[in-house]
Design a protein around this motif. Structure first.
Motif, PDB file in Angstrom:
ATOM      1  N   SER A  88       0.822  -1.202   0.000  1.00 60.94           N
ATOM      2  CA  SER A  88       0.000   0.000   0.000  1.00 60.94           C
ATOM      3  C   SER A  88       0.859   1.257   0.000  1.00 60.94           C
ATOM      4  N   GLU A  90       0.142   3.820   1.496  1.00 57.22           N
ATOM      5  CA  GLU A  90       0.042   4.368   2.845  1.00 57.22           C
ATOM      6  C   GLU A  90       1.250   4.001   3.692  1.00 57.22           C
ATOM      7  N   THR A  91       1.895   2.884   3.376  1.00 56.50           N
ATOM      8  CA  THR A  91       3.064   2.451   4.135  1.00 56.50           C
ATOM      9  C   THR A  91       4.369   2.906   3.477  1.00 56.50           C
ATOM     10  N   LYS A 354      -0.465  -4.835   5.588  1.00 60.45           N
ATOM     11  CA  LYS A 354       0.249  -3.598   5.926  1.00 60.45           C
ATOM     12  C   LYS A 354       1.283  -3.796   7.026  1.00 60.45           C
ATOM     13  N   ASP A 356       4.502  -4.768   8.481  1.00 63.21           N
ATOM     14  CA  ASP A 356       5.853  -5.051   7.980  1.00 63.21           C
ATOM     15  C   ASP A 356       6.667  -5.703   9.095  1.00 63.21           C
ATOM     16  N   GLU A 412      -6.024  -1.922  12.967  1.00 63.48           N
ATOM     17  CA  GLU A 412      -5.866  -0.777  12.066  1.00 63.48           C
ATOM     18  C   GLU A 412      -5.910   0.548  12.809  1.00 63.48           C
ATOM     19  N   LEU A 415      -2.478   1.470  13.827  1.00 61.35           N
ATOM     20  CA  LEU A 415      -1.698   1.853  12.649  1.00 61.35           C
ATOM     21  C   LEU A 415      -2.025   3.276  12.198  1.00 61.35           C
ATOM     22  N   GLY A 419       0.679   6.100  11.692  1.00 61.19           N
ATOM     23  CA  GLY A 419       0.769   6.784  10.408  1.00 61.19           C
ATOM     24  C   GLY A 419       0.707   8.286  10.545  1.00 61.19           C
ATOM     25  N   ILE A 436       4.541   0.115  15.707  1.00 65.19           N
ATOM     26  CA  ILE A 436       4.111  -0.856  14.699  1.00 65.19           C
ATOM     27  C   ILE A 436       4.228  -2.280  15.233  1.00 65.19           C
TER      28      ILE A 436
END
Length: 475
Positions: A88, A90-91, A354, A356, A412, A415, A419, A436
């Motif tokens: 994504s 977003e990441t 998402k 990692d 989420e 996250l 973010g 994370i």
């Protein structure tokens, strides 16, 4: 770093042959024709999502674990950590990080600029579908949550939610400042990330285990809803801190009043709405006479919640609570299930994708400081939520561990905090990695922990929730 390649070397010559045959290429690459490639990318992504969600769910169930855990782990497998099929923007990922995009580029002779455009558009579509998935999930949970039964545990749920927000926030913020000498604003941001609870993940696990209507399940769901409202307020506060260094008190007051008025107003007005809804549904003669008006109502409620700066899922949950009072609720619940089966896996697989796991590698020097802080945050994240079970009063024989474990997953929501903190520049790399790691581990720890404690209920004579168990088995 790509750990596994999607296209093995022996397959590359065949791709070269394909790309040289005009009749077999997907299309030409003028910008006006990007739409066909975006659609192809979306379809390829959905095939991967549905395949891995079903495989993961089935394997998880065969090992006696909630299927949602298999969907999350399946997302990790195809995501940024392993296969790089679903990544994504977003990441921070770009088109060349996606093996699916690499395959699409070879098939369509796409240049770099075109591929980035297609990647961004395709990712946005999948993100919207995932958001629709969690909206439908919370609508379904609202339908399965008896408002009258929830009201019986309302006080306990409120206490659990408040303790579950205050305890980890204070423990995390003070601990980071005192032990790790973290500056105050980043410490507050990390502490705020500890307050979140993923109602989507927890409620799905409870539903899979047939415990959604148990006393513990009702307290957890009620607390998670309140926790979501409090989390929105906390997010507004820390976002204001990140931007200006000070808190906008008027905005905080607005959010508190707005969230309270929205939920209470929805429930009160629902009594009048239900009669009109049933009359409309009974008069319609075409397919979807019940489902379409119900889903439209849920979307309208989600829109209203979004417009007043609340979470859309809060509106969907409120819509489910309102329609739970209708005489048509059982039939509506049955009709919503296929829609949820189609959309909800997208949400859970993308959450896993998402994550990692590269930040867990201790051999990378840059990760070590983050892992030490992550260990501290994980302990705080678990203790700060587990103690909420002992905040319940007036419920003798309650399974307090189940309540505490049910509040653990950040999912989420955590996250989102990470973010925003990263985008604003408040969090340095070690602290961002630590958050994370905390989010990943709490998300994956909660389902098996709930499985263990809910398989050993405190009251062996308590009646099973037959309807939810049947729904779980049929799914």
């Amino acid at each position: 770093m790509v750990f596994l390649s999607f296209t093995p070397p022996w397959f590359n010559p065949w791709l070269d042959v394909w790309s040289q045959m005009p009749g077999l290429t997907l299309a030409t690459t003028p910008e006006a024709e990007y739409g066909s490639f975006v659609l192809t990318g979306v379809l390829m992504t959905l095939v991967v999502i549905y395949g891995v969600s079903k495989l993961g769910g089935e394997l998880s169930k065969r090992f006696g674990l909630p299927p949602v855990l298999g969907e999350l782990l399946g997302g990790v497998l195809v995501g940024a950590s392993v296969l790089h099929l679903i990544v994504s923007p977003e990441t921070g990922a770009i088109a060349t990080d996606s093996n699916l995009m690499g395959l699409l580029q070879r098939l369509g002779n796409l240049d770099g600029a075109a591929l980035e455009h297609i990647f961004a558009s395709q990712s946005e579509v999948i993100s919207v579908l995932a958001e629709l998935g969690v909206i439908v999930l919370l609508f379904e949970i609202g339908l399965e949550s008896d408002l009258r039964e929830l009201s019986k545990v309302g006080y306990q749920a409120a206490v659990v939610a408040v303790v579950g927000v205050v305890a980890p926030f204070l423990l995390g913020t003070v601990g980071l400042v005192a032990i790790f000498h973290t500056p105050l604003i980043p410490a507050i941001f990390a502490g705020a990330a500890l307050t979140a609870t993923s109602i989507g993940i927890t409620s799905k696990v409870l539903s899979d285990l047939g415990q959604l209507k148990s006393t513990e399940g009702k307290i957890i769901v009620g607390a998670a809803v309140i926790d979501d409202v409090l989390g929105i307020i906390v997010l507004a506060v820390v976002a204001s801190l990140a931007k200006t260094g000070e808190v906008d008190l008027l905005n905080v007051v607005y959010l508190i009043i707005g969230a309270s008025a929205f939920l209470l107003g929805s429930i009160l007005l629902g009594r009048f709405f239900n009669q009109g809804f049933e009359a409309i549904a009974n008069k319609l003669q075409t397919r979807g006479a019940l489902l379409i008006p119900a889903v439209a109502f849920a979307l309208v409620m989600a829109i209203i919640a979004n417009v007043i700066h609340l979470e859309a899922i809060l509106g969907a949950f409120a819509a489910g609570l309102v329609l739970d009072e209708t005489d048509l609720r059982k039939e509506l619940d049955r009709q919503v299930m296929p829609l949820a089966d189609f959309l909800v896996p997208i949400f859970f697989v993308t959450v896993g994708a998402k994550a990692d796991l590269g930040v867990l590698n201790p051999f990378e020097p840059a990760n070590r400081a983050g892992l030490i802080i992550a260990a501290f945050l994980l302990v705080v994240a678990i203790i700060g939520k587990v103690i909420t079970g002992w905040a319940v009063f007036g419920q003798p024989g309650i399974n307090r561990l189940a309540i505490g474990f049910g509040m653990i997953p950040r999912g989420e929501v955590g996250l989102v905090f990470a973010g925003i903190g990263s985008a604003s520049g408040v969090l340095d790399k070690p602290l961002e990695a630590a958050i994370i790691v905390m989010v990943i581990l709490t998300t994956f720890l909660a389902p098996p922990l709930l499985q263990v404690v809910l398989n050993k209920p405190n009251d062996p004579n308590a009646p099973a929730d037959k309807s939810v168990l049947e729904n779980s088995l049929s799914s």
